[in-house]
Design an enzyme around this catalytic site. Structure first.
Site, PDB file in Angstrom:
ATOM      1  N   GLU A 403      48.170  16.541  12.147  1.00 50.91           N
ATOM      2  CA  GLU A 403      47.869  16.102  13.593  1.00 50.91           C
ATOM      3  C   GLU A 403      48.880  15.953  14.857  1.00 50.91           C
ATOM      4  O   GLU A 403      49.562  15.137  14.396  1.00 50.91           O
ATOM      5  CB  GLU A 403      46.839  14.641  13.565  1.00 50.91           C
ATOM      6  N   LYS A 425      39.301  14.048  14.656  1.00 49.94           N
ATOM      7  CA  LYS A 425      38.012  13.061  13.987  1.00 49.94           C
ATOM      8  C   LYS A 425      36.762  13.833  13.554  1.00 49.94           C
ATOM      9  O   LYS A 425      36.252  14.704  14.150  1.00 49.94           O
ATOM     10  CB  LYS A 425      37.584  12.058  15.025  1.00 49.94           C
TER      11      LYS A 425
END
Length: 610
Positions: A403, A425
């Site tokens: 990420e 997410k």
């Protein structure tokens, strides 16, 4: 080869390339273990503070920082340690500042905001010096960084999505979750461990790969393998620093040359890369929570969500284990008589004898990176000698993060700063077959629940960036994209903005932590609930690791899929690995629990040698 004398003739904005080595064709992850062992063997007392960032395929290996800041919670905060006019302020931290060339270690007590200002002042001073010294070297600066051309932003704003900054000269390190969470809710500071909550270093000496093939049309690497490594050096701005810096640089050059010779000899004798000859001892990590414990915490999370405390809460759990302290010294067979290497295992062709050695997370890095291919992976080690003043021992951070938190882009023509963030997410496991894999990916694409969670975090980050961005510049150019990794598919969105002229990138970084994707929303209440339910401090996990050039460009990850190791006893080093996910009122406990396993199952298997 560039000589040390010529490297110091002019302090331009372009680092000097001092020398190049092949290192048996090793990748960064493969090179780090023998490099760390070799440097430590040369000088065990030096603060090598080895650091590596994969940097989305543009790796950096930092060696022995010029200045380093190690930050700890002042668990015995005492009014007598604070300046008289600061006694009514917030949490103070113990900041150890190590200066390599002066060979000094200073201890100060300051707030999070004060430390931030120290770093901004330090960075601004170095950036000013570089701008003054580089005014006559414009062309060399342009030629140095072909892979990063921020002036494209002037005519093609969409290039913000693909521009890849590279490390040139600045700060590298990490800022942990706990120190940032404590700034949102100061009461959380009392729970913190004695391991460092942040470490940053000014790396003026560092290794970067010599790429075999570069696509000049797209500025992208075509081949991730390397034909070698080059040592980059930023000459000292001060004449008084030059002798000490030269001594350090010459020591590093000699060490790297010796290591290259050693690796070449081993490669020639074995007809295979040396990193493939050793088998690691299994490292078994066990979940601290039983499934029922997670269910209890999940139920309490739902209670807070339903009564309106938060819209989303990121609930995580920890796996823990420890290193044994015995290893073996492998005495090579006659063909390898010129090289002695420490390993965690036996090799039948060699004779062995027991020896004391603290095992290292670094030993597992090659296998972990081969398995995950994590774009924003990283490693940092803080040695015993560097942390002795805090009554602490060795600390290691090894991240396999997929990420991106922030990319900071500096337009070299306008001096304008841009920012890009890509929160994750939404997660689905990879399938066992192509058909199953595509089905799971499509289910993630169609998931209303995951889209809802994703857009909550997008809104949170838009608000975070809105404090620092020019009015109307915050954009969402990509929403709900799917990115696939070795073990999972992730839903990823992209947010970009143009920073205000008075918003220093370090202030934006510090002020936006911890990342919304690993807290929930609203952020302050979320971190309070997290502290209540998780009990154990996260440490560095869910913080950020990366670099910030002195000109304000840089790149930072979110420290997920991350291992931490710290000394807990004379002969034991505790290791922790966390996993979790965002919980909303629509979440299912069994699915969320399984998602935790999906995220770290491959890491646990690699460590356990399964």
């Amino acid at each position: 080869m560039t000589t040390l004398a010529s490297a110091n003739e002019s302090a331009t904005k372009t680092p000097s390339i001092v020398n190049r080595w092949r290192f048996a064709g090793l990748s960064a992850a493969e090179l780090l273990p023998p490099l760390q062992q070799h440097l430590t063997a040369i000088d065990a007392d030096a603060q090598w503070q080895l650091v590596w960032l994969n940097n989305d395929g543009h790796p950096i290996i930092g060696l022995r920082p010029k200045v380093s800041w190690s930050v700890y919670f002042d668990t015995e905060q005492n009014p007598s340690t604070l300046p008289q006019d600061d006694k009514d302020k917030t949490q103070r931290y113990k900041v150890l500042t190590t200066c390599r060339d002066e060979q000094t270690l200073a201890t100060d007590y300051m707030s999070y905001a004060d430390w931030q200002q120290v770093l901004i002042a330090y960075s601004s001073a170095h950036n000013s010096n570089e701008n003054e010294n580089s005014s006559d070297h414009h062309n060399s600066s342009d030629n140095y960084n072909k892979n990063y051309q921020p002036n494209h932003l002037l005519c093609d704003p969409i290039s913000q999505l693909t521009a890849k900054p590279s490390y040139q000269h600045g700060l590298i390190g990490f800022i942990g979750y706990d120190i940032a969470a404590a700034e949102l809710s100061p009461a959380l500071a009392s729970q913190q461990p004695s391991q460092p909550c942040a470490v940053l270093g000014h790396y003026d000496i560092y290794l970067t790969p010599i790429s075999q093939s570069i696509n000049n049309a797209t500025d992208a690497y075509l081949d991730k393998s390397t034909s070698g490594w080059q040592l980059n050096f930023r000459p000292a701005a001060s004449v008084t620093d030059k002798p000490a810096t030269d001594l350090v640089l010459n020591t590093i050059i000699d060490a790297l040359q010796h290591l290259d010779n050693q690796l070449t000899t081993m490669e020639s004798a074995n007809q295979t890369a040396p990193q493939n000859t050793a088998k690691l001892s299994p490292l078994l990590l066990t979940a601290k929570w039983h499934k029922s414990d997670y269910q209890t915490a999940f139920a309490q999370t739902q209670h807070y969500l339903q009564q309106g405390d938060c819209y989303q809460i990121n609930l995580t759990q920890v796996w823990q284990g420890s290193f044994v302290t015995t290893a073996t010294v492998v005495t090579p067979s006659p063909a390898l008589a010129n090289a002695t290497v420490l390993q965690n295992s036996d090799t039948s062709a060699n004779s062995t004898k027991p020896a004391k050695k603290n095992n290292s997370l670094l030993d597992y890095l090659p296998a972990l990176q081969r398995n995950t291919q994590a774009p924003f992976a990283g490693y940092l080690a803080l040695s015993n000698s560097a942390s002795a003043a805090i009554d602490n021992n060795d600390f290691e951070l090894l991240s396999c993060s997929p990420e991106l938190f922030f990319t900071f882009i500096k337009d070299s023509q306008t001096q304008q700063n841009y920012i890009l963030t890509k929160p994750i997410k939404g997660t689905a496991p990879r399938g066992a077959t192509t058909e199953q894999d595509m089905l799971l990916k499509q289910q993630l694409i169609d998931s209303d629940k995951d889209r809802s969670e994703n857009v909550m975090i997008v809104d949170l980050l838009r608000n975070d960036l809105g404090k620092y961005a020019k009015t109307g510049s915050v954009k969402v150019p990509q929403l709900f994209a799917i990115e696939s990794f070795s073990n999972v598919h992730h839903m990823v969105s992209t947010i970009s903005a143009e920073l205000k002229q008075d918003a220093h990138p370090l202030a934006v970084l510090f002020g936006s932590l911890p990342a919304g994707s690993i807290t929930g929303t609203p952020k302050k209440r979320a971190v309070e609930i997290i502290a209540e339910l998780e009990v154990d401090a996260r440490g560095a996990y869910c913080g950020t690791m990366g670099y910030m050039n002195f000109d304000g460009s840089g790149q930072w990850n979110v420290l997920i899929r991350t291992l931490q190791a710290s000394q807990i006893a004379t002969e034991e080093k505790q290791v922790s690995l966390w996993a979790g996910g965002g919980i909303t009122v629509a979440s299912d406990y069994a699915a969320e629990y399984q998602e935790c396993l999906d995220k770290v199952g491959n890491l646990l298997a690699v460590l356990a040698d399964k």
